[in-house]
Design an enzyme around this catalytic site. Structure first.
Site, PDB file in Angstrom:
ATOM      1  CG  ASP A   8     -28.300  15.241 -14.933  1.00 39.71           C
ATOM      2  OD1 ASP A   8     -28.729  14.329 -15.656  1.00 39.71           O
ATOM      3  OD2 ASP A   8     -27.916  15.063 -13.759  1.00 39.71           O
ATOM      4  CG  HIS A   9     -32.293  13.820 -14.113  1.00 37.57           C
ATOM      5  ND1 HIS A   9     -33.102  12.768 -14.448  1.00 37.57           N
ATOM      6  CD2 HIS A   9     -31.142  13.278 -13.641  1.00 37.57           C
ATOM      7  CE1 HIS A   9     -32.476  11.630 -14.192  1.00 37.57           C
ATOM      8  NE2 HIS A   9     -31.291  11.913 -13.718  1.00 37.57           N
TER       9      HIS A   9
ATOM     10  N   GLY B  15     -27.979   8.578  -5.932  1.00 36.14           N
ATOM     11  CA  GLY B  15     -27.720   8.910  -4.539  1.00 36.14           C
ATOM     12  C   GLY B  15     -26.650   8.068  -3.873  1.00 36.14           C
TER      13      GLY B  15
ATOM     14  CE  LYS C 277     -24.498   5.686  -6.525  1.00 37.90           C
ATOM     15  NZ  LYS C 277     -25.530   6.219  -7.390  1.00 37.90           N
TER      16      LYS C 277
ATOM     17  N   GLY D 139     -26.600   7.457 -12.305  1.00 42.44           N
ATOM     18  CA  GLY D 139     -26.369   6.874 -10.989  1.00 42.44           C
ATOM     19  C   GLY D 139     -25.148   5.983 -10.945  1.00 42.44           C
TER      20      GLY D 139
ATOM     21  CB  SER E 212     -21.414   7.731  -7.596  1.00 46.33           C
ATOM     22  OG  SER E 212     -21.344   9.042  -8.123  1.00 46.33           O
TER      23      SER E 212
ATOM     24  CG  ASN F 193     -25.113  10.973 -16.263  1.00 46.76           C
ATOM     25  OD1 ASN F 193     -24.478  10.983 -17.309  1.00 46.76           O
ATOM     26  ND2 ASN F 193     -26.356  11.407 -16.203  1.00 46.76           N
TER      27      ASN F 193
ATOM     28  CG  ASP G 266     -24.069  14.851  -8.609  1.00 51.56           C
ATOM     29  OD1 ASP G 266     -23.150  15.574  -8.190  1.00 51.56           O
ATOM     30  OD2 ASP G 266     -25.278  15.125  -8.446  1.00 51.56           O
TER      31      ASP G 266
END
Length: 324
Positions: free
Chosen positions: A81-82, A180, A183, A216, A218, A259, A261
């Protein structure tokens, strides 16, 4: 069973999304596998640069291999990832990864293409897929910081040119999400019009279906934030994320990898804050670790349900075996 990311995309595209979950340690790994087995879902394990450096990249790879032995019925891919260019090459040469993400979105358009194409050329020799990013998400993720107001949505016309010139296999598009825990303020929806235009223009250009990746993603559940704060945390209670009910409609338009996280980090924080608040004399880290494994497994199973991937494990297994 470790499979290629491309094999998962082939089955899921236009039907459901594959959950891509970042892991850093044994407890997350166990919870992830248990949750995906319980929900009968394929999944993608994401390893960031930070995770590779947290203990050691070999340690994390060994944990994943062990989990694969413990849960032989699991079907999953392993994804960087990234990554920057050098980290991508390191992962390609390791022989362990299914795919890599090269994130050169901070560069100008032509340089982003040039860097991505170099990684694609190297990865395809080894049979790996490459995810690239076009557009910029706001927020913070490890060493990636994009200030509010500097984020920009992916231009659908540029997306087609980018794919054609770079040869990338999946496109991480900026479609209204953010990295993060902090958001959105208020209610914000995904830009479904942008997703649809990207998919339509890819098809009109005569390209094969290219999975769109949603970073991003979540949801930053308010109940998790509230429980963390009640146990001594100071997270912003007004923060909110992506509405989980938008996952599946986005998947129908071509968003094939989602994704997640931050939400998992919130579960970890909530479990540990509440445990040590309620048991201040406790110093054994294993009891809260066991609680986290079970709570994380329930969280993963819930997310897979929202993504539409729950219950598709045998479908994916049959497809993978038929292609061999």
């Amino acid at each position: 069973m470790i499979v290629t990311t491309a094999e998962l995309y082939r089955v899921a595209y236009g039907k459901f999304a594959i959950g891509a979950y970042n892991i850093n340690n044994a407890e997350q790994t166990m919870g992830l596998f248990k949750g995906c087995i319980a929900s009968k879902a394929p999944f993608i394990i994401q390893i960031s640069k930070g995770a590779r450096n947290y203990t050691n990249k070999k340690m994390l790879e060994a944990i994943i291999r062990s989990a694969g032995d413990i849960f032989p019925e699991a079907i999953f891919a392993v994804h960087l990832d990234h990554g920057d260019e050098q980290t991508c090459y390191d992962c390609i040469e390791s022989g362990f990864y299914s795919s890599v993400m090269i994130d050169a979105s901070h560069e100008d358009f032509d340089e982003n293409i040039a860097i991505t194409k170099r990684v694609v050329d190297r990865a395809h020799i080894e049979g790996l897929s490459v995810e690239a990013e076009l557009g910029m998400l706001g927020g913070v993720e490890e060493d990636i910081v994009v200030e509010e107001g500097n984020e920009c949505l992916t231009n659908p016309d540029e997306a087609v040119e980018f794919i054609q010139r770079s040869g990338c296999d999946a496109l991480a598009a900026a479609i209204g999400t953010s990295h993060g825990a902090y958001k959105f303020k208020g209610q914000q929806s995904l830009h479904f019009d942008v997703i649809e235009k990207i998919s339509d223009k890819i098809k009109a250009a005569g390209l094969p279906p290219i999975p769109i990746v949603m970073h991003g993603s979540s949801s930053v559940p308010k109940e998790e934030v509230a429980r963390i704060n009640a146990a001594g945390g100071t997270l912003d209670p007004s923060a909110c994320g992506v509405n989980e009910e938008e996952y599946l409609p986005a998947a129908k338009l071509g968003v094939t990898k989602v994704n997640i996280d931050t939400d998992g980090r919130l579960v970890w924080t909530r479990v540990h804050r509440e445990f040590f608040r309620d048991k201040p004399n406790e110093f054994d880290f294993r009891p809260p670790g066991k609680t986290f494994i079970e709570e994380y497994a329930k969280f993963i199973a819930h997310k897979n349900g929202k993504l539409g991937s729950a219950g598709t494990l045998e479908l994916v297994r049959d497809s993978v075996l038929a292609a061999k």
